[in-house]
Design an enzyme around this catalytic site. Structure first.
Site, PDB file in Angstrom:
ATOM      1  CE1 TYR A  62      -3.189   2.883  -5.397  1.00  0.00           C
ATOM      2  CE2 TYR A  62      -4.214   2.243  -7.470  1.00  0.00           C
ATOM      3  CZ  TYR A  62      -3.558   1.907  -6.306  1.00  0.00           C
ATOM      4  OH  TYR A  62      -3.252   0.581  -6.051  1.00  0.00           O
ATOM      5  CE  LYS A  85       0.020   1.452  -7.163  1.00  0.00           C
ATOM      6  NZ  LYS A  85       1.054   0.829  -6.309  1.00  0.00           N
TER       7      LYS A  85
END
Ligand SMILES: NC(=O)c1ccc[n+]([C@@H]2O[C@H](COP(=O)([O-])OP(=O)(O)OC[C@H]3O[C@@H](n4cnc5c(N)ncnc54)[C@H](OP(=O)(O)O)[C@@H]3O)[C@@H](O)[C@H]2O)c1
Length: 220
Positions: free
Chosen positions: A126, A130
């Site tokens: 994650y 990002k």
């Protein structure tokens, strides 16, 4: 009076952006870009146009972005829905492609919802995804790029997300006691983005907006 686009307008944050734009008179045309059309809760307003695109062939849909000076990007999925590759495709590649095409077609101010804790060097999917997304968009050199890094997003979702429910159960006292520390309601994210878009344009480069500042901007 500017023309804007919203990508990811069917999601929690995107819907909040649309609902708030409906009450704003400073935006003359609002292009809603998604993989499907939906019935908008705001009803009929000629300023809003829904455009269905294929995100895997986004270059074929450049005209959809043309003429928009500001972009709101609220796109995203989860690993549990899309798998690892699917998550990277949506949260990094689709977002980066939207930014690239927006820039090519005249967007001066791109605003994107990222997340707290992004880190392109992380070994976790994650934050790494990002972080890579943020870096690639930053490198495009937008006149103005605003990256929002919210903590946990508070919203009433139609679908059940077990992970979010767990976080909510464990962290509820913290969110309640320190509302600006680790969470933010999607309405506040949307309001912060809109307040920022309404400021007179200046080529300011990249701004990173952490969770607490999102709260501040929403009330400014
Ligand atoms: N949840 C959190 O606590 C949290 C915290 C920090 C940051 N964020 C980030 O904040 C952003 C917004 O989150 P959110 O909860 O508002 O998102 P969301 O409700 O899950 O909505 C995501 C949007 O992306 C679209 N989308 C998803 N998969 C797609 C695909 N394969 N192709 C095309 N469009 C696709 C959805 O369209 P459909 O309606 O068609 O599916 C929807 O419009 C995301 O980037 C998320 O990672 C979330």
């Amino acid at each position: 009076m500017s023309t804007v686009f919203v990508v990811g307008y069917t999601g929690a944050t995107g819907k909040a952006v649309v609902n708030k734009l409906f009450h704003e008179e400073s935006f003359k045309r609002i292009v809603l870009i998604g993989r499907r059309k939906v019935t908008l809760t705001i009803g009929d307003d000629p300023r809003f146009e829904q455009k269905e695109v294929d995100f895997d062939k986004l270059d074929d849909f450049k005209d959809v972005f043309r003429g928009c000076d500001t972009g709101f990007c609220c796109l995203g999925t989860t690993r549990s829905v899309a798998g690892k590759e699917g998550f990277i495709r949506v949260d990094r590649d689709y977002v980066v492609n939207c930014a690239r095409i927006a820039k090519e077609t005249g967007c001066r101010h791109f605003q994107v919802v990222s997340s707290t804790g992004t880190n392109k060097n992380s070994c976790l999917l994650y934050p790494k995804t990002k972080g890579e997304m943020e870096e690639r968009i930053t490198d495009m050199g937008f006149q103005r790029l605003t990256i929002y890094r919210p903590g946990f997003l508070l919203t009433d979702r139609e679908e059940t997300r077990i992970g979010e429910k767990l976080v909510m159960c464990c962290m509820f006292p913290v969110f309640k006691l320190c509302p600006t520390a680790g969470s933010v309601h999607v309405d506040l994210v949307a309001q912060a983005m809109i307040n920022n878009a309404k400021r007179p344009f200046k080529p300011e480069g990249t701004s990173i907006i952490p969770n607490a500042l999102i709260h501040e901007w929403a009330h400014s």
